[in-house]
Design an enzyme around this catalytic site. Structure first.
Site, PDB file in Angstrom:
ATOM      1  N   THR A  96       0.813  -1.216   0.000  1.00 18.14           N
ATOM      2  CA  THR A  96       0.000   0.000   0.000  1.00 18.14           C
ATOM      3  C   THR A  96       0.847   1.266   0.000  1.00 18.14           C
ATOM      4  O   THR A  96       0.372   2.327  -0.400  1.00 18.14           O
ATOM      5  CB  THR A  96      -0.946   0.038   1.220  1.00 18.14           C
ATOM      6  OG1 THR A  96      -0.164  -0.085   2.408  1.00 18.14           O
ATOM      7  CG2 THR A  96      -1.969  -1.083   1.148  1.00 18.14           C
ATOM      8  N   HIS A 101      10.019  -0.631   2.228  1.00 18.48           N
ATOM      9  CA  HIS A 101      10.024  -0.780   3.682  1.00 18.48           C
ATOM     10  C   HIS A 101      10.083  -2.247   4.060  1.00 18.48           C
ATOM     11  O   HIS A 101       9.554  -3.102   3.363  1.00 18.48           O
ATOM     12  CB  HIS A 101       8.804  -0.106   4.319  1.00 18.48           C
ATOM     13  CG  HIS A 101       7.492  -0.529   3.720  1.00 18.48           C
ATOM     14  ND1 HIS A 101       7.033  -0.006   2.536  1.00 18.48           N
ATOM     15  CD2 HIS A 101       6.554  -1.409   4.143  1.00 18.48           C
ATOM     16  CE1 HIS A 101       5.854  -0.554   2.249  1.00 18.48           C
ATOM     17  NE2 HIS A 101       5.543  -1.419   3.205  1.00 18.48           N
TER      18      HIS A 101
END
Ligand code: 5GP
Ligand code: ZN
Length: 112
Positions: A96, A101
């Site tokens: 999303t 990350h």
């Protein structure tokens, strides 16, 4: 370097508040706002790139740097009994936020 519309770049710049657990010149680790485990941290490079497919040599150096830091950060956050790292890539993985990350998950026995 930073993307003006990226939510994680905004966190790096301090424009969006976050619960930071570690920060240095190359990386930031903060608590996920919707934790999927008792401990759920996100480790990000300060230089913005979206996907492993777009990672250049500098991005690879940053990722290596982050991976080498994670064991100590995990230990400092109560994960001495183990943890899981996840890097979602693209829609099928449910990615999303398009700033690379690493999810750090633990604090309990994790299902697979
Ligand atoms: P992805 O689904 O892209 O792999 O993971 C994005 C993660 O970022 C999700 O687990 C989501 O809960 C977290 N997240 C999204 N927006 C924010 C935010 O503003 N602050 C924090 N701390 N986490 C966020
Ligand atoms: Zn970004």
């Amino acid at each position: 370097m930073l993307d003006k519309d990226c939510i994680f770049c905004k966190i790096i710049r301090g424009e969006i508040p976050s619960s930071k657990v570690y920060e240095d010149e190359k990386m930031l680790v903060f608590k996920d706002i919707e934790p999927k485990a008792k401990v759920h941290l996100l480790a990000i490079p300060k230089n913005h790139f979206k996907l492993l497919a777009e990672m250049d040599e500098g991005g690879a150096e940053d990722l290596k740097y982050i991976l080498k830091k994670i064991p100590r950060i995990a230990k400092e956050n109560g994960l001495e009994n183990g943890y899981r790292l996840v890097i979602n890539q693209g829609d099928d993985a449910g990615q999303t936020v398009f700033h690379l990350h690493i999810h750090i998950l633990g604090g309990e026995t994790l299902g697979w």
